[in-house]
Scaffold this motif. Structure first.
Motif, mmCIF file in Angstrom:
data_model
loop_
_atom_site.group_PDB
_atom_site.id
_atom_site.type_symbol
_atom_site.label_atom_id
_atom_site.label_comp_id
_atom_site.label_asym_id
_atom_site.label_seq_id
_atom_site.Cartn_x
_atom_site.Cartn_y
_atom_site.Cartn_z
ATOM 1 N N GLY A 1 0.822 -1.211 0.000
ATOM 2 C CA GLY A 1 0.000 0.000 0.000
ATOM 3 C C GLY A 1 0.849 1.251 0.000
ATOM 4 O O GLY A 1 0.533 2.252 -0.666
ATOM 5 N N ASP A 2 1.961 1.229 0.729
ATOM 6 C CA ASP A 2 2.858 2.379 0.774
ATOM 7 C C ASP A 2 3.452 2.642 -0.601
ATOM 8 O O ASP A 2 3.491 3.782 -1.069
ATOM 9 N N ALA A 3 3.918 1.598 -1.266
ATOM 10 C CA ALA A 3 4.488 1.757 -2.604
ATOM 11 C C ALA A 3 3.455 2.274 -3.594
ATOM 12 O O ALA A 3 3.733 3.153 -4.417
ATOM 13 N N ASN A 4 2.251 1.744 -3.511
ATOM 14 C CA ASN A 4 1.221 2.132 -4.475
ATOM 15 C C ASN A 4 0.832 3.597 -4.320
ATOM 16 O O ASN A 4 0.703 4.328 -5.306
ATOM 17 N N MET A 5 0.673 4.043 -3.089
ATOM 18 C CA MET A 5 0.248 5.420 -2.877
ATOM 19 C C MET A 5 1.394 6.419 -3.028
ATOM 20 O O MET A 5 1.171 7.601 -3.288
ATOM 21 N N ASP A 6 2.638 5.932 -2.897
ATOM 22 C CA ASP A 6 3.798 6.789 -3.126
ATOM 23 C C ASP A 6 4.314 6.679 -4.555
ATOM 24 O O ASP A 6 5.382 7.184 -4.876
ATOM 25 N N ARG A 7 3.576 6.003 -5.415
ATOM 26 C CA ARG A 7 3.849 5.937 -6.858
ATOM 27 C C ARG A 7 5.171 5.248 -7.172
ATOM 28 O O ARG A 7 5.964 5.727 -7.986
ATOM 29 N N CYS A 8 5.425 4.103 -6.546
ATOM 30 C CA CYS A 8 6.634 3.328 -6.817
ATOM 31 C C CYS A 8 6.270 2.058 -7.574
ATOM 32 O O CYS A 8 5.395 1.309 -7.127
ATOM 33 N N PRO A 9 6.926 1.768 -8.688
ATOM 34 C CA PRO A 9 6.617 0.529 -9.420
ATOM 35 C C PRO A 9 7.044 -0.682 -8.611
ATOM 36 O O PRO A 9 8.161 -0.741 -8.089
ATOM 37 N N ARG B 1 3.198 37.333 -9.759
ATOM 38 C CA ARG B 1 3.924 36.594 -8.725
ATOM 39 C C ARG B 1 3.602 35.095 -8.822
ATOM 40 O O ARG B 1 3.019 34.510 -7.903
ATOM 41 N N PRO B 2 3.983 34.438 -9.927
ATOM 42 C CA PRO B 2 3.703 32.999 -10.058
ATOM 43 C C PRO B 2 4.611 32.179 -9.142
ATOM 44 O O PRO B 2 5.720 32.598 -8.794
ATOM 45 N N ILE B 3 4.141 31.014 -8.770
ATOM 46 C CA ILE B 3 4.928 30.106 -7.938
ATOM 47 C C ILE B 3 4.634 28.676 -8.369
ATOM 48 O O ILE B 3 3.530 28.380 -8.855
ATOM 49 N N ILE B 4 5.612 27.801 -8.221
ATOM 50 C CA ILE B 4 5.477 26.391 -8.612
ATOM 51 C C ILE B 4 5.461 25.511 -7.369
ATOM 52 O O ILE B 4 6.281 25.689 -6.463
ATOM 53 N N ILE B 5 4.509 24.570 -7.326
ATOM 54 C CA ILE B 5 4.541 23.492 -6.337
ATOM 55 C C ILE B 5 4.935 22.223 -7.077
ATOM 56 O O ILE B 5 4.196 21.746 -7.945
ATOM 57 N N ALA B 6 6.119 21.704 -6.771
ATOM 58 C CA ALA B 6 6.608 20.490 -7.415
ATOM 59 C C ALA B 6 6.235 19.291 -6.553
ATOM 60 O O ALA B 6 6.567 19.247 -5.364
ATOM 61 N N GLY B 7 5.544 18.342 -7.152
ATOM 62 C CA GLY B 7 5.119 17.155 -6.431
ATOM 63 C C GLY B 7 5.878 15.916 -6.864
ATOM 64 O O GLY B 7 6.896 15.989 -7.574
ATOM 65 N N ASN B 8 5.362 14.766 -6.474
ATOM 66 C CA ASN B 8 6.031 13.488 -6.680
ATOM 67 C C ASN B 8 6.417 13.249 -8.137
ATOM 68 O O ASN B 8 7.476 12.706 -8.436
ATOM 69 N N GLY B 9 5.567 13.664 -9.068
ATOM 70 C CA GLY B 9 5.851 13.441 -10.481
ATOM 71 C C GLY B 9 6.987 14.277 -11.020
ATOM 72 O O GLY B 9 7.526 13.997 -12.096
ATOM 73 N N ALA B 10 7.387 15.317 -10.296
ATOM 74 C CA ALA B 10 8.440 16.214 -10.776
ATOM 75 C C ALA B 10 9.837 15.657 -10.574
ATOM 76 O O ALA B 10 10.809 16.239 -11.055
ATOM 77 N N PHE C 1 7.004 16.879 0.257
ATOM 78 C CA PHE C 1 7.932 15.986 0.953
ATOM 79 C C PHE C 1 8.601 15.016 -0.023
ATOM 80 O O PHE C 1 9.797 14.755 0.066
ATOM 81 N N MET C 2 7.815 14.454 -0.941
ATOM 82 C CA MET C 2 8.342 13.424 -1.838
ATOM 83 C C MET C 2 9.030 14.006 -3.068
ATOM 84 O O MET C 2 9.590 13.262 -3.872
ATOM 85 N N ALA C 3 9.026 15.325 -3.214
ATOM 86 C CA ALA C 3 9.677 15.951 -4.372
ATOM 87 C C ALA C 3 10.963 16.663 -3.974
ATOM 88 O O ALA C 3 11.473 17.493 -4.727
ATOM 89 N N LYS C 4 11.495 16.345 -2.810
ATOM 90 C CA LYS C 4 12.754 16.968 -2.406
ATOM 91 C C LYS C 4 13.841 16.711 -3.449
ATOM 92 O O LYS C 4 13.976 15.606 -3.960
#
Length: 549
Positions: free
Chosen positions: A83-91, A198-207, A231-234
């Motif tokens: 479940g952790d892998a699936n929701m964190d987008r890990c193959p 004043r645009p800003i970007i939120i980078a998520g897991n897919g980035a 957190f996951m896009a560090k």
């Protein structure tokens, strides 16, 4: 060949290199078929540890590893990590055994409907009913696991099916190109970017996909638009870049959220709502939003983008940059973003020279860890109060060098995850960071690390309780329930498992202890008594941050 042989040959054809797990008698044919295969089977001490290892392997490589369990309790032990892998987008591939088909229809020893149990935590779950279908099932499973957004797939092989003969052969893997966003929607997104101040970007897991990270950095270097990572896009952008605004995702209103408040346009890149609910940064539903992602956006009343740029993220970012290069960059006002960046830099360094004894501040621990680890070294966090501190105070230079589970948010990942990270990158320093509660959930994998001679360091924050729950209960109720527990003699524990061990009581000794641990060839344990009196102090400080536009 028999069906279990064919399953192994198909996995080989797909490029699967590692299987982690605990076999049972219902996997016996499959295990025999693995003998002589180039696929490496890593025996773990618990199926959950196996799932976490496969998860981290998939996250770091982009290719699925497999975790294996037998039927019944072996399969259920896998579910949390899957479940952790699936929701964190890990193959990830899950391979489970099952009782013979002639006893599945009735009450029978250890037989449960594993496929149905796994459906909510996988992209697809299937049982093999005929050996000749194995090539199609494996080909589909790997394609689904790898395809955006990546995730987990279950394959169940019953003990009698495994023995049956087949003349089928593996299918040849063929890749496909991701769909690309259309020119008209890219033009619409660019028009919004031109009109913004004043645009800003939120980078998520897919980035943090390799090509997406490169194009995101190039776009920001061309425009100066600031980037907040989840957190996951560090590491989506480097910590030293002027446009790096660090991490968003705390429940309290941090500097990062105030930077969003001041923005007149939010561009989300590979953003998963599961990480950070839009109501926390768009509570009035007034923000203009451009969503750039592989798939259409999740439906949420607080997240209703004006423009959705759906397709390969790297391509979309490159096409937007090309428009800026052709038409010029507007006169954006990033003075506010620079202010919040500087405030965060000052905050991260505030306790770097601490001289305390008996308990060490979280900020100091993370400063020293950052000093000891290089830009390509890997830190894996668990879940608990230490996760929140790591997210805020540990900046990353490169993608996938700070792994924080933040979708399913299961405890117990750092130790097994560090073992997998070592197998993927044996040339890098690998460090796991866990609370004492988190660490003890998979402590048995210390034996696995020793057996593999994994060159890893585990840093355990000791507070003798479930600190994050106490923090949250205190915030809401002014007090907390009994969340305390005892701990082992850490140095005796390390010695018992054949690890190096060190207990650090003085903050001024910490950096040297960490350096000794990472220099040691093999597994090392560093235990730090943590000063969680800082938890309510951080809450209070975040509540006092003021916003000026």
């Amino acid at each position: 060949m028999k069906a279990s042989d064919l399953l192994v040959r198909c996995l080989e054809k797909e490029g699967v290199t590692h299987i982690f797990g605990v076999p049972g008698e219902e996997n016996a044919d499959f295990m025999m078929s693995l003998r002589g295969s180039p696929i490496r089977f890593v025996l773990t001490r618990h199926e959950q540890g196996a799932a976490f290892m496969a998860e981290v392997y998939g996250r770091l490589t982009g290719n699925p590893a497999a975790c294996l369990g037998t039927l019944g309790p072996g399969a259920t032990n896998l579910i949390t990590g899957v479940g952790d892998a699936n929701m964190d987008r890990c193959p990830l591939l899950v391979i489970t055994g099952q009782g013979a088909t002639k006893r599945q229809h009735k009450e029978s020893h250890q037989v449960m409907d594993v496929v149905e149990m796994f459906r909510p935590v996988t992209k697809w779950a299937i049982d093999i009913r005929h050996p000749d279908t194995i090539p199609e099932i494996v080909r589909k499973s790997v394609r689904l696991a790898r395809s955006e957004k990546p995730g987990a797939v279950l394959i169940e092989l019953a003990e009698d099916i495994a023995k049956r003969d087949t003349e089928a052969v593996p299918m040849e893997p063929r890749r496909f190109r991701r769909p690309l966003a259309g020119e008209r929607v890219l033009d619409s997104a660019f028009e919004m970017l031109k009109a913004a101040k004043r645009p800003i970007i939120i980078a998520g897991n897919g980035a943090i996909r390799r090509r997406a990270t490169k194009q995101l950095r190039l776009l920001c270097e061309a425009t100066g638009i600031g980037v907040l990572n989840t957190f996951m896009a560090k590491g989506a952008v480097g910590r030293d870049a002027d446009y790096c605004l660090f991490t968003v995702g705390l429940q309290q209103k941090d500097y990062a959220v105030h930077a969003i408040d001041e923005a007149d346009l939010v561009i989300t890149v590979g953003y998963d709502l599961v990480e950070y609910a839009p109501r926390l940064w768009n509570p009035t539903r007034s923000k203009q939003v451009i969503d750039i992602d592989f798939l259409p956006a999740e439906i949420d009343a607080d997240y209703h983008p004006e423009v959705e740029v759906v397709g390969d993220i790297a391509y979309s970012l490159r096409m937007l940059r090309a428009r800026f290069e052709k038409q010029g960059v507007p006169d954006y006002d990033f003075s506010g973003q620079r202010k919040w960046r500087n405030r965060m830099i000052e905050d991260m360094a505030a306790h770097k020279d601490d001289d305390t004894e008996g308990a060490i501040r979280p900020q100091k621990v993370l400063w020293d860890i950052r000093e000891v680890l290089g830009p390509w070294d890997i830190l894996l966090s668990g879940v608990g109060a230490h996760k929140m501190w790591t997210a805020r105070y540990y900046p990353a230079d490169r993608p996938n060098t700070c792994l924080i589970p933040n979708g399913f948010c299961s405890m117990g990942l750092p130790l097994p995850g560090a073992i997998a990270a070592h197998l993927v990158h044996p040339d890098r320093k690998i460090m796991g960071l866990a609370g004492d509660g988190d660490f003890m959930m998979n402590v048995q994998e210390m034996e696995t690390a020793r057996r593999l001679n994994a060159d890893i360091t585990m840093v355990v924050w000791e507070d003798g309780g479930y600190g994050l729950i106490a923090w949250k209960q205190d915030n809401e109720f002014g007090t907390h329930t009994d969340l305390s527990f005892g701990n082992p003699d850490w140095l005796a524990l390390a010695k018992a498992f054949g690890w190096e061990g060190e207990y650090v009581r003085k903050s001024t000794d910490l950096k040297a202890a960490l350096q000794r641990a990472v220099a040691h060839k093999g597994p090392s344990l560093v235990v730090v008594p943590i000063d969680y009196r800082e938890n309510p102090l951080l809450t209070k400080r975040l509540g006092q941050i003021g916003v000026t536009i």
